[in-house]
Design a protein around this motif. Sequence first.
Motif, short mmCIF file in Angstrom:
data_model
loop_
_atom_site.label_atom_id
_atom_site.label_comp_id
_atom_site.label_asym_id
_atom_site.label_seq_id
_atom_site.Cartn_x
_atom_site.Cartn_y
_atom_site.Cartn_z
N THR A 8 -4.46 23.91 -39.30
CA THR A 8 -4.56 22.50 -38.91
C THR A 8 -5.87 21.90 -39.38
O THR A 8 -6.81 22.63 -39.71
CB THR A 8 -4.47 22.39 -37.37
OG1 THR A 8 -5.56 23.13 -36.80
CG2 THR A 8 -3.15 22.93 -36.85
N PRO A 9 -5.95 20.57 -39.41
CA PRO A 9 -7.21 19.93 -39.83
C PRO A 9 -8.37 20.16 -38.85
O PRO A 9 -9.52 20.11 -39.23
CB PRO A 9 -6.87 18.44 -39.90
CG PRO A 9 -5.38 18.36 -39.91
CD PRO A 9 -4.87 19.60 -39.27
N TYR A 10 -8.05 20.39 -37.57
CA TYR A 10 -9.09 20.55 -36.56
C TYR A 10 -8.94 21.89 -35.84
O TYR A 10 -7.82 22.31 -35.53
CB TYR A 10 -9.03 19.42 -35.52
CG TYR A 10 -9.18 18.06 -36.15
CD1 TYR A 10 -10.42 17.62 -36.58
CD2 TYR A 10 -8.07 17.24 -36.32
CE1 TYR A 10 -10.56 16.38 -37.18
CE2 TYR A 10 -8.21 16.00 -36.92
CZ TYR A 10 -9.45 15.58 -37.35
OH TYR A 10 -9.59 14.37 -37.94
N ALA A 11 -10.06 22.52 -35.54
CA ALA A 11 -10.04 23.85 -34.92
C ALA A 11 -9.35 23.84 -33.57
O ALA A 11 -8.64 24.78 -33.21
CB ALA A 11 -11.46 24.38 -34.78
N GLU A 12 -9.55 22.78 -32.80
CA GLU A 12 -8.97 22.75 -31.45
C GLU A 12 -7.44 22.66 -31.45
O GLU A 12 -6.81 22.91 -30.43
CB GLU A 12 -9.57 21.63 -30.60
CG GLU A 12 -9.51 20.27 -31.21
CD GLU A 12 -10.73 19.94 -32.07
OE1 GLU A 12 -10.82 18.80 -32.52
OE2 GLU A 12 -11.59 20.81 -32.28
N ASP A 13 -6.85 22.34 -32.59
CA ASP A 13 -5.40 22.26 -32.71
C ASP A 13 -4.78 23.52 -33.32
O ASP A 13 -3.57 23.58 -33.53
CB ASP A 13 -5.00 21.06 -33.57
CG ASP A 13 -5.44 19.74 -32.98
OD1 ASP A 13 -5.54 19.66 -31.74
OD2 ASP A 13 -5.71 18.80 -33.76
N TRP A 101 -9.71 29.39 -37.06
CA TRP A 101 -9.67 28.21 -37.94
C TRP A 101 -10.65 28.37 -39.09
O TRP A 101 -10.33 28.08 -40.24
CB TRP A 101 -9.99 26.96 -37.14
CG TRP A 101 -9.87 25.70 -37.93
CD1 TRP A 101 -8.75 24.98 -38.16
CD2 TRP A 101 -10.93 25.01 -38.60
NE1 TRP A 101 -9.03 23.89 -38.94
CE2 TRP A 101 -10.37 23.88 -39.22
CE3 TRP A 101 -12.29 25.23 -38.74
CZ2 TRP A 101 -11.13 22.99 -39.96
CZ3 TRP A 101 -13.04 24.34 -39.47
CH2 TRP A 101 -12.45 23.24 -40.08
N ARG A 102 -11.86 28.88 -38.79
CA ARG A 102 -12.86 29.08 -39.84
C ARG A 102 -12.42 30.13 -40.85
O ARG A 102 -12.73 30.02 -42.04
CB ARG A 102 -14.22 29.45 -39.24
CG ARG A 102 -14.94 28.23 -38.67
CD ARG A 102 -16.33 28.54 -38.20
NE ARG A 102 -16.28 29.22 -36.91
CZ ARG A 102 -17.00 30.30 -36.61
NH1 ARG A 102 -17.82 30.82 -37.48
NH2 ARG A 102 -16.90 30.84 -35.43
N LEU A 103 -11.70 31.14 -40.40
CA LEU A 103 -11.16 32.13 -41.34
C LEU A 103 -10.20 31.47 -42.33
O LEU A 103 -10.23 31.74 -43.53
CB LEU A 103 -10.41 33.24 -40.59
CG LEU A 103 -11.25 34.27 -39.89
CD1 LEU A 103 -10.36 35.16 -39.03
CD2 LEU A 103 -12.02 35.10 -40.89
N LEU A 104 -9.33 30.60 -41.80
CA LEU A 104 -8.33 29.94 -42.65
C LEU A 104 -8.95 28.86 -43.53
O LEU A 104 -8.40 28.52 -44.57
CB LEU A 104 -7.22 29.34 -41.79
CG LEU A 104 -6.40 30.34 -40.97
CD1 LEU A 104 -5.36 29.60 -40.14
CD2 LEU A 104 -5.75 31.38 -41.85
#
Length: 169
Positions: A8-13, A101-104
């Motif tokens: 997703t565009p944002y980590a929280e999602d 998210w940072r991994l992706l």
Amino acid sequence: MSRFFPHTPYAEDQPLHRTILTTHVLYRGFQAGAIGGIMNGMVRSLVTTIRTGSSSTMFAGWSALQRSTGIGSVVGLGAMVVILPLRMWGKTEIEWKDRSWRLLENKGQMAVDDWSLSGAVLMPLYMFMRKHNGERLGWKMAMGRAGIGSTAGIIGYLGWTYLINGGAL
């Protein structure tokens, strides 16, 4: 491997955050164990060759290298099964989401995953298609071949990125 997960565009999602992080850590444990097994197998083969004074033991070392790599791969994987829950104990859901998210998001990480997973799949397939000459294929050999292939994939990635492409992803 990371390409199989939604990003997703944002980590929280980020969905599947625990699965993404767990898969990543277990695979890296497998790879680290494989590299340790390869080094152990190479040293043992070299010592045996020096002790016997015969270069024919070097060829017998290929099976020993695969078994050593297989054991190392399983040990590395098992270590991460214990270490990941200890490391992430008490972390909030957003911390899991942010790490996955940072991994992706990391292009270099995605490239390493692509190359190493390709090697981990192609090496065992190649070896299974070859004539086995009657050698027994157990879990050590199968895991060893996947570990050697994964390591070869990483070496291929490093060679492609830094020697051929000049460090550009």
